[in-house]
Enzyme design. Structure first.
Site, mmCIF file in Angstrom:
data_model
loop_
_atom_site.group_PDB
_atom_site.id
_atom_site.type_symbol
_atom_site.label_atom_id
_atom_site.label_comp_id
_atom_site.label_asym_id
_atom_site.label_seq_id
_atom_site.Cartn_x
_atom_site.Cartn_y
_atom_site.Cartn_z
ATOM 1 N N ALA A 1 32.544 34.327 38.735
ATOM 2 C CA ALA A 1 33.599 34.785 39.643
ATOM 3 C C ALA A 1 34.945 34.287 39.153
ATOM 4 O O ALA A 1 35.047 33.199 38.575
ATOM 5 C CB ALA A 1 33.350 34.284 41.060
ATOM 6 N N ASP A 2 35.953 35.094 39.392
ATOM 7 C CA ASP A 2 37.321 34.673 39.119
ATOM 8 C C ASP A 2 38.040 34.254 40.394
ATOM 9 O O ASP A 2 38.986 33.470 40.342
ATOM 10 C CB ASP A 2 38.081 35.799 38.418
ATOM 11 C CG ASP A 2 37.647 35.940 36.974
ATOM 12 O OD1 ASP A 2 38.326 35.385 36.099
ATOM 13 O OD2 ASP A 2 36.610 36.574 36.727
ATOM 14 N N ARG A 3 37.601 34.788 41.525
ATOM 15 C CA ARG A 3 38.112 34.336 42.820
ATOM 16 C C ARG A 3 37.138 34.777 43.912
ATOM 17 O O ARG A 3 36.709 35.924 43.937
ATOM 18 C CB ARG A 3 39.510 34.888 43.096
ATOM 19 C CG ARG A 3 40.158 34.272 44.336
ATOM 20 C CD ARG A 3 41.566 34.802 44.586
ATOM 21 N NE ARG A 3 42.474 34.567 43.491
ATOM 22 C CZ ARG A 3 43.751 34.205 43.631
ATOM 23 N NH1 ARG A 3 44.243 34.022 44.846
ATOM 24 N NH2 ARG A 3 44.537 34.052 42.588
#
Length: 383
Positions: free
Chosen positions: A258-260
């Site tokens: 995940a990036d955010r």
């Protein structure tokens, strides 16, 4: 074989592997300034949310280490009043390199807190600078331990789920992943790919499957290289083959990084993740997000408020690699696969998978699942 690494750091020397040239050429690039770090992140010579944060933090450590050794010392070390705006400006500049990966913001906020705490305590500016050097190094050093913890949590959660439901895993677990979430995307071991590595190390994995992940092909270039290096049995598929894979093979889970992650569990990750999640839901395959606590952004209520980076249109028109056949030569070439002057190109770097489609979210603190009948997550137990 030893795992690959994305960053080399020793004293005030800092290098990164140029991931744009992998898997055919391994070239380490020296990082000698804040501007070098910013460019490396923005141009995707280094990528992966945890690795981006580590490089940004280490570049600040390098910058201040050299400043502390300089003679005469730079003016901004003369007073706290000079130090704060100077460092604040550097951190703000680094933060602009990639907008979606929240780990970068977490790292810069952590360094800002160290700076502000030192100023509030009226420490000598050189001592504050030394504190920042140590904190920057800690950002990178803590990443590997976190990754191993979350990889174990995720791997054991999946193994127990399969056992408790009496699902067929006689030959081991088969897991699909998207993009690259291994040692090249972190400071070591990896997140979702770390989970796959853990399952392999504990003899619970049959095969890892991974998408090519166009247009940058982080899967076919980077994940392929990592799995090959670690000698983990694996199969590459094109991004458009996920549905077919689920129809014809026994896949036990999809695991992504995940990036955010928003407060409700909506998750921004590499483009193509949402596609895989929709298909996984159709085939009742659990969809697992594996990421550090620093990826969870409790200030963002849901995915609609996550900024999505739009990459240059040209990047979707180009492919980089080596010629084939090549007589053993590894000279890199870049080719255009579209008509020149093509207009109307949509090229987001990330998409958002709604919490409704996610089965579990895993951090170094444990595993969160949705309450019975809920469509969103309560992440309080894992942050």
């Amino acid at each position: 074989m030893a795992p690959l690494i994305s960053i080399k750091s020793s004293d005030d020397n800092l290098e990164i592997v140029n991931q744009l040239l992998l898997p055919h050429t391994t070239e380490f690039i020296p990082i000698n300034s804040i501007e070098d770090a910013h460019d490396a992140i923005k141009s995707m010579k280094i990528r992966g949310a945890p690795a981006i944060a580590s490089l940004a933090a280490l570049s600040v450590s390098q910058y201040l280490t050299r400043a502390l050794r300089a003679s005469p010392p730079p003016e901004y070390l003369a007073s706290l009043e000079s130090l704060k705006p100077h460092i604040d400006g550097i951190l703000a500049f680094l933060f602009t390199s990639r907008p979606t990966a929240v780990n970068l913001g977490a790292a810069t906020r952590r360094l800002t807190k160290t700076l502000d705490d030192g100023i509030a305590a009226r420490k000598d500016p050189r001592v504050v600078a030394e504190d920042l050097v140590g904190e920057g190094k800690a950002v990178a050093e803590e990443d590997v331990g976190r990754n191993r913890e979350m990889a174990k949590w995720a791997g054991e959660w999946l193994a127990e789920r399969v056992r408790s439901r009496n699902l067929d895993a006689s030959g081991g677990l088969n897991v699909l992943t998207v993009c690259n979430t291994g040692s090249l995307a972190t400071s070591g071991y990896g997140t979702a790919l770390g989970m796959i590595t853990y399952l392999h190390e504990t003899s619970q994995l049959q095969k890892a499957y991974y998408t090519q992940t166009a247009p940058y092909h982080q899967g076919s270039r980077l994940t392929a290289l990592e799995l090959q290096t670690l000698q983990i049995p694996s199969v590459m598929i094109c991004d458009t083959m996920v549905g077919s894979l689920f129809q014809h093979h026994n896949i036990h889970a999809v695991a992504v990084g995940a990036d955010r992650i928003a407060k409700n569990g909506d998750t921004a990750n590499k483009i193509g993740t949402y596609n895989a999640a929709v298909l996984a839901a159709r085939h009742k395959i659990p969809f697992i997000v594996v990421a550090p606590i620093s990826t969870v952004d409790l200030d963002v209520q849901d995915g609609a408020h996550i900024p999505i980076e739009q990459r240059p249109s040209l990047e979707a028109c180009l492919v980089r690699g080596i010629l084939y056949p090549n007589d053993g030569k590894t000279e890199q070439v870049q080719v255009m696969i579209t008509p020149p002057g093509l207009e109307g190109i949509y090229n987001p770097s990330f998409d958002v998978t709604p919490a409704e489609l996610i089965t579990a979210i895993v951090t170094e603190k444990g595993v969160a699942v949705k309450a019975e009948g809920a469509t969103t997550f309560d992440l309080s137990s894992i942050v």
